[in-house]
Design an enzyme around this catalytic site. Structure first.
Site, mmCIF file in Angstrom:
data_model
loop_
_atom_site.group_PDB
_atom_site.id
_atom_site.type_symbol
_atom_site.label_atom_id
_atom_site.label_comp_id
_atom_site.label_asym_id
_atom_site.label_seq_id
_atom_site.Cartn_x
_atom_site.Cartn_y
_atom_site.Cartn_z
ATOM 1 N N THR A 169 0.817 -1.222 0.000
ATOM 2 C CA THR A 169 0.000 0.000 0.000
ATOM 3 C C THR A 169 0.847 1.266 0.000
ATOM 4 O O THR A 169 1.973 1.274 0.532
ATOM 5 C CB THR A 169 -0.888 0.027 1.262
ATOM 6 O OG1 THR A 169 -1.479 1.330 1.389
ATOM 7 C CG2 THR A 169 -0.091 -0.239 2.522
ATOM 8 N N TYR A 208 -1.787 0.562 10.068
ATOM 9 C CA TYR A 208 -1.972 -0.203 8.821
ATOM 10 C C TYR A 208 -0.725 -0.075 7.940
ATOM 11 O O TYR A 208 -0.135 -1.075 7.520
ATOM 12 C CB TYR A 208 -3.226 0.301 8.088
ATOM 13 C CG TYR A 208 -3.320 -0.191 6.669
ATOM 14 C CD1 TYR A 208 -3.350 -1.553 6.392
ATOM 15 C CD2 TYR A 208 -3.384 0.704 5.597
ATOM 16 C CE1 TYR A 208 -3.429 -2.016 5.089
ATOM 17 C CE2 TYR A 208 -3.467 0.257 4.298
ATOM 18 C CZ TYR A 208 -3.488 -1.106 4.045
ATOM 19 O OH TYR A 208 -3.558 -1.552 2.752
#
Ligand code: UDP
Length: 353
Positions: free
Chosen positions: A118, A142
């Site tokens: 990501t 995250y």
């Protein structure tokens, strides 16, 4: 005989689109999923094996049964906002889960892995667009969990000869252009489906998380990339890794940023429906702007995104939403509406239509 690819999270949003792309490219995808976030209806291009990432015995059995040539790893938690409130959940699944998978791969003699990463690994951009050499300073758990996972991959490449490509997505968007599958998170936290659910009358309004960012209109800017283009990049990375060693990373984005307000505006245009929006406080862990420099993927993988237009991404997502919820007339403003026989059954989703 077709090569088998084990796809963890193959019943999820990006994983299911990758299974379709793999099948189209002549591979045999085997989805490994616990169906907590994923959907049985999304597994259409190969078998589904139910299991947890943490269950080494189950992974061993699935690898022994299917003899995959490679693994694609999507099974992970993905909500930046939630990760701030529940970091343990993220480190456990996204880091420990990967360690469990890598151990099973080593026991089963599988040495090739395409990894779902990501743009959140970069944190607050120091420059834009962001290339792969940009410092990694994630501002939410995250992003930190994915950065750690990538570090694990580099160390396993060095120590154990695992070959890996980490694909750092910016913001996945859209749905299968054929209308067969699409995004279905529960609860939904992502901007585009929330905006479209509001257009469809399934929500009263969109809450805009902050309008005082240092951007042109004060709302966050993101680089939206079509899920079918992401899927294509995964197949390319899988093939590219076949005769490579080491750990590699590629950004996947279109190099163009759209603000939250621009997304809402575009969705009003595409759906021809009103969309109420209200500004609230900024969400913790959100950088103001994330825009990709994906020239590495273009040059090395030959990746050419086909659906870079935000309107196309929104219209594919809208058509999917309309068929999923069987909304009266919601799909009629859309081009290329497919027949209702291709709908995912609404009752399988536990939704009222
Ligand atoms: N966003 C928003 N309202 C929402 C959901 C998201 O304003 O209900 C914003 C969010 O702050 C971010 C952008 O939309 O700037 C994209 O968020 P999303 O959760 O879709 O993806 P992320 O960038 O977190 O991966």
């Amino acid at each position: 005989m077709a090569q088998t690819i084990l796809v963890t999270g193959g019943a999820g949003y990006i994983g299911s689109h990758v299974c379709k792309a793999l099948a189209k490219a002549g591979f045999r995808p085997v989805a490994y999923d616990n169906l907590i976030q994923g959907h049985r209806w999304a597994v259409r291009w190969g078998p589904l094996e139910l299991g947890e990432l943490s269950d080494g015995d189950r992974l061993d059995a699935v690898i022994a049964a299917h003899r995959p040539a490679a693994v694609m790893h999507f099974a992970a938690h993905i909500a930046a906002g939630e990760s701030v409130d529940d970091p343990g959940k993220y480190y456990d699944n996204n880091v420990s889960g990967l360690l469990s998978l890598l151990a099973a791969m080593r026991r089963g003699g599988v040495d090739r892995l395409v990894f779902s990463s990501t743009a959140a690994v970069y944190g607050t951009p120091r420059y834009a667009p962001i290339d792969e050499g940009h410092p990694q300073e994630p501002i939410n758990p995250y992003g930190a969990s994915k950065m750690m996972a990538e570090r694990v991959l580099a160390d396993f490449a060095h120590a154990h000869g695992i070959r890996t490509a980490a694909l750092r997505y910016f913001n996945a968007a859209g749905a299968d252009p054929d209308g067969e599958i699409g995004e279905a998170h529960d609860p939904e936290t992502h901007l585009i489906p929330i905006v479209l659910e509001t257009a469809a009358g399934l929500r009263p309004e969109v809450v805009v998380f902050g309008d005082r960012y240092a951007t042109a209109d004060g709302t966050c800017v993101r680089d939206y990339v079509h899920v079918a283009d992401l899927a294509d990049a995964h197949v390319r990375a899988l093939r590219w890794l076949a005769d490579r060693t080491g750990a590699h990373a590629f950004n996947l984005g279109n190099g163009e940023g759209f603000s939250v307000r621009q997304v809402i505006e575009a969705a009003r245009r595409v759906t021809s429906r009103p969309i109420r929006a209200r500004v609230e406080a900024a969400r913790e862990g959100d950088p103001a702007t994330l825009v990709a420099d994906a020239s590495h993927a273009r040059a090395v993988l030959g990746w050419r995104p086909r659906y870079h237009s935000l309107d196309t991404q929104l219209s594919h997502a809208w058509r999917w939403l309309a068929s999923r919820h069987a909304l009266n007339g919601a799909g009629t403003t859309l081009a290329n509406r497919r027949s209702s026989t291709e709908r995912a059954p609404a009752d399988a989703l536990g939704l009222t239509s």
